[in-house]
Design a protein around this motif. Structure first.
Motif, mmCIF file in Angstrom:
data_model
loop_
_atom_site.group_PDB
_atom_site.id
_atom_site.type_symbol
_atom_site.label_atom_id
_atom_site.label_comp_id
_atom_site.label_asym_id
_atom_site.label_seq_id
_atom_site.Cartn_x
_atom_site.Cartn_y
_atom_site.Cartn_z
ATOM 1 N N GLN A 137 0.834 -1.195 0.000
ATOM 2 C CA GLN A 137 0.000 0.000 0.000
ATOM 3 C C GLN A 137 0.875 1.253 0.000
ATOM 4 O OE1 GLN A 137 -0.235 -2.834 1.754
ATOM 5 N NE2 GLN A 137 -2.088 -2.906 3.007
ATOM 6 N N ALA B 136 1.270 4.193 -2.918
ATOM 7 C CA ALA B 136 1.095 5.615 -2.589
ATOM 8 C C ALA B 136 2.284 6.431 -3.071
ATOM 9 C CB ALA B 136 0.913 5.780 -1.079
ATOM 10 N N GLN C 241 -3.614 0.477 -6.297
ATOM 11 C CA GLN C 241 -3.225 -0.698 -5.517
ATOM 12 C C GLN C 241 -4.369 -1.704 -5.478
ATOM 13 O OE1 GLN C 241 -2.773 1.613 -1.816
ATOM 14 N NE2 GLN C 241 -4.283 0.254 -0.863
ATOM 15 N N GLU D 128 -7.515 4.738 -3.090
ATOM 16 C CA GLU D 128 -6.899 5.925 -3.682
ATOM 17 C C GLU D 128 -7.708 7.191 -3.410
ATOM 18 O OE1 GLU D 128 -7.662 3.169 -5.348
ATOM 19 O OE2 GLU D 128 -5.765 2.169 -5.816
ATOM 20 N N SER E 96 -7.855 7.834 0.540
ATOM 21 C CA SER E 96 -6.604 8.334 1.128
ATOM 22 C C SER E 96 -6.354 9.779 0.704
ATOM 23 C CB SER E 96 -5.420 7.428 0.779
ATOM 24 O OG SER E 96 -5.260 7.314 -0.604
ATOM 25 N N ARG F 153 -1.589 3.495 2.993
ATOM 26 C CA ARG F 153 -1.499 4.445 1.882
ATOM 27 C C ARG F 153 -1.505 5.880 2.432
ATOM 28 N NH1 ARG F 153 -2.311 3.752 -3.928
ATOM 29 N NH2 ARG F 153 -2.384 5.863 -4.758
#
Ligand SMILES: Cc1cc2nc3c(=O)[nH]c(=O)nc-3n(C[C@H](O)[C@H](O)[C@H](O)COP(=O)(O)OP(=O)(O)OC[C@H]3O[C@@H](n4cnc5c(N)ncnc54)[C@H](O)[C@@H]3O)c2cc1C
Ligand SMILES: Nc1ncnc2c1ncn2[C@@H]1O[C@H](COP(=O)(O)O)[C@@H](O)[C@H]1O
Lengths: 249, 309
Positions: A129, A133, A139, B71, B74, B101
């Motif tokens: 993860q 990022a 992911q 995504e 976060s 993340r």
């Protein structure tokens, strides 16, 4: 498509690890070390992509002590084309591992990074993860199925409620769960062949990444034990005890 | 400063694990805000606002957040993060997918799966499948934590906190939700059940697993678990796996049927209050842990038990 697989050297899954008497860590001297089982699964998936003509090259990378070369030789014997050892002694945390993997991913122009969902020593479940990022990529964690077509990875994930399928444009990061595949054993001829496959040895410092830990381990202790071992002779006795002694039903 | 707790939900219902994670979040000693990120999830925000000790609920309700992909969620959290110095989530598959993340985007090392808050920067967490408990102190100024919810009691109900709406971040469009295969069940949820009955490889087939385990679970109002071996063999779905790499449960009563007690399985259930094991091998490791061990054939003993209850 270039595939990078991150493989970690850990205490073997069958070893019952013991806490050191002085509480500074766990006893790893003379303990059998192996490739993290989830990394084996990630590597197997990469090798299958190569066999299916979808991957052009499979690169295995490990961050750890010089001994992690053994883990990389296993990866080569299982079918990786070449390997990179990033030598770093002591504790390297997932964030630092992710930064090193980012550097390798960018340098090698990798399209797909496969990792295990979890290392069975630190049980962190973070690195994939974090790498996604840092790369600014999508992911797919806890994957049980991976399909690659037209530059898109379609991934089925094992989640708490069942299964979830998502699609990610490549480049992307995928972490493997237990049921993604059953990793092969390295055959003797392949183990021999792996000895002559390329293995680059580098240092963490070569990548300009600060690997100093953010966390300090103050103490490591045994978990609270439980007093088990009592037996009952029959179902009737069991039900009776659950009702009157344990009072849970 | 303030702690941000991420709500666990399916857009309709606030998952019970959030109340457990809230107890850990409150132990950091600061006010707690709860973020509800999803689509059509206003009812979840209402439920979160009524948990004890919550100062404020942030509701981000947007189509891009419907599947709670890591995504966009976060990106949302990182946009809010300057107001917070701790970000906390339950260690569910959603939390475990999301929080690292967030941590990496904040250049923070996450502390995974905490079981004790020793101080606002020091935590205990299991490692090596629970064979060791580590006490770690983090030097990061923002703490990012996932919580093993079985280790913390659920927060109770409180006065309704205010709900603020916050906009979603621009969708990075790095992944797309395709489909879900979610089993709807009338049974209690595995992670929260008071009683769990669990079956192993010895069940031998899905038919036999169902024939033995379902009536027992029905009789007890229990959730059903399984060993990895039973899941791998297709006797039980993946979300029933209990263990180091499956779900962690701590029910009042755990009944293990035809499970040997491998360390990876024990890691997921050894905090149950009462453990019962039924196994034909008197030397099965599970017996060393069980409060009540019964040696014998599950194919006769489990139906007998179901009958006797
Ligand atoms: C990386 C990794 C992660 C793992 N994660 C997990 C995890 O999260 N959860 C998990 O459970 N496992 C996990 N495992 C697997 C674990 O190591 C064991 O293989 C698994 O738990 C064994 O399942 P089992 O007890 O059902 O099967 P077995 O070990 O085969 O045990 C079957 C038991 O049934 C008994 N038996 C057989 N017939 C009968 C009968 N008729 N009546 C009564 N008893 C009978 C036998 O005596 C035996 O004890 C993991 C392994 C690895 C390597
Ligand atoms: N030191 C390392 N070297 C190579 N890969 C690693 C290392 N640490 C973690 N990984 C990768 O990240 C995955 C998850 O690890 P973790 O986040 O530590 O649970 C592992 O299965 C590996 O694929």
């Amino acid at each position: 498509m270039k595939v990078l697989v991150a493989v970690k050297r850990v205490a073997d899954a069958n070893v019952r690890v013991r806490v050191k008497a002085d509480g500074t860590g766990v006893e790893l001297d003379n303990v059998k070390m192996s490739m993290n089982p989830f990394c084996e699964i990630a590597l197997e998936e990469a090798v299958r992509l190569k066999e299916a003509g979808k991957a052009t090259e499979v690169i295995a990378v490990s961050i750890g002590p010089a001994k992690a070369e053994d883990t990389l030789r296993t990866a080569l014997a299982m079918g990786a084309d070449r390997a990179i050892l990033i030598q770093a002694d002591g504790r390297v945390e997932p964030l630092a591992v992710a930064k090193l993997l980012k550097a390798v991913t960018e340098k090698e122009g990798v399209d797909l990074v496969l990792l295990g969902k979890q290392a069975i020593d630190d049980d962190s479940n973070q690195t994939g993860q974090m790498l996604a990022a840092l790369l600014g990529r999508g992911q797919a964690t806890f994957a049980s199925k991976l399909d690659i077509a037209d530059g898109v990875a379609t991934v089925t994930r094992e989640v708490d409620g069942g299964l979830q399928t998502i699609a990610l444009p490549l480049p992307a990061v995928v972490t493997s769960d237990l049921r993604m595949n059953e990793p092969r054993f390295a055959s003797l001829p392949n183990i021999m062949k792996a000895r002559s496959k390329p293995l680059a040895k580098t240092q963490a410092a070569d990548y300009g990444v600060d690997v100093a830990p953010r966390q300090t381990v103050l103490k490591v202790e045994e978990p609270a034990g439980r007093k088990g071992g009592a037996m009952v002779g029959s179902v009737a006795e069991l039900v009776e005890k659950l009702k009157t002694e344990a009072r849970v039903i | 400063m303030t702690t941000l707790l991420i709500a666990e939900h399916d857009n309709e219902v606030l998952n019970a694990q959030t109340a457990h994670a809230l107890t850990a979040a409150r132990a950091l000693g600061q006010p707690v805000h709860i973020l509800v990120a999803g689509a059509g999830c206003a009812a979840v925000a209402d439920a979160a606002a009524r948990l004890e000790g919550v100062e404020r609920v942030l509701l981000a309700d947007d189509a891009s957040l419907a599947a709670q992909l890591a995504e966009p969620v976060s990106a949302l959290i990182v946009g809010l993060a300057e107001r917070y110095d701790a970000v906390v989530a339950a260690a569910t598959t959603t939390g475990k997918n999301l929080l690292p993340r967030v941590a990496a985007l904040l250049d923070v090392m996450q502390v995974s799966d905490i079981v004790t808050v020793v101080s606002p920067s020091t935590f205990k967490r299991p490692v090596y499948a629970g064979n060791a408990i580590e006490t770690v102190e983090t030097s990061d100024t923002i703490r990012v934590l996932t919580v093993r919810t079985t280790a913390f009691d659920a927060a109770g109900a409180g006065e309704a906190a205010p709900i603020d709406t916050v906009p979603a971040a621009a969708d990075p469009g790095l992944s797309r939700h395709v489909s879900d295969e979610v089993a709807r069940s009338e049974r209690p949820e595995l992670a929260a059940a008071r009683i769990v009955v669990s079956g192993g490889r010895a069940l031998g087939s899905k038919e036999k697993f169902d024939a033995l385990m379902l009536p027992l679970a029905d009789k007890l109002g229990a959730a059903i678990g399984a060993s990895r071996a039973a899941v791998d063999a297709g006797y039980a779905p993946n979300d029933w796996q209990v263990g180091q790499t499956g779900k962690v449960v701590a029910p009042d009563l755990y009944i293990a049927c035809g499970i040997s007690g491998a360390i990876q399985h024990l890691a997921g259930m050894k905090d149950a209050k009462v453990i019962v094991a039924i196994n034909s091998d008197p030397n099965a490791p599970i017996f060393a842990l069980a409060d009540y061990g019964l040696v014998g054939d599950i194919f006769t003993l489990v139906p007998e038990l179901t009958e006797a209850l």
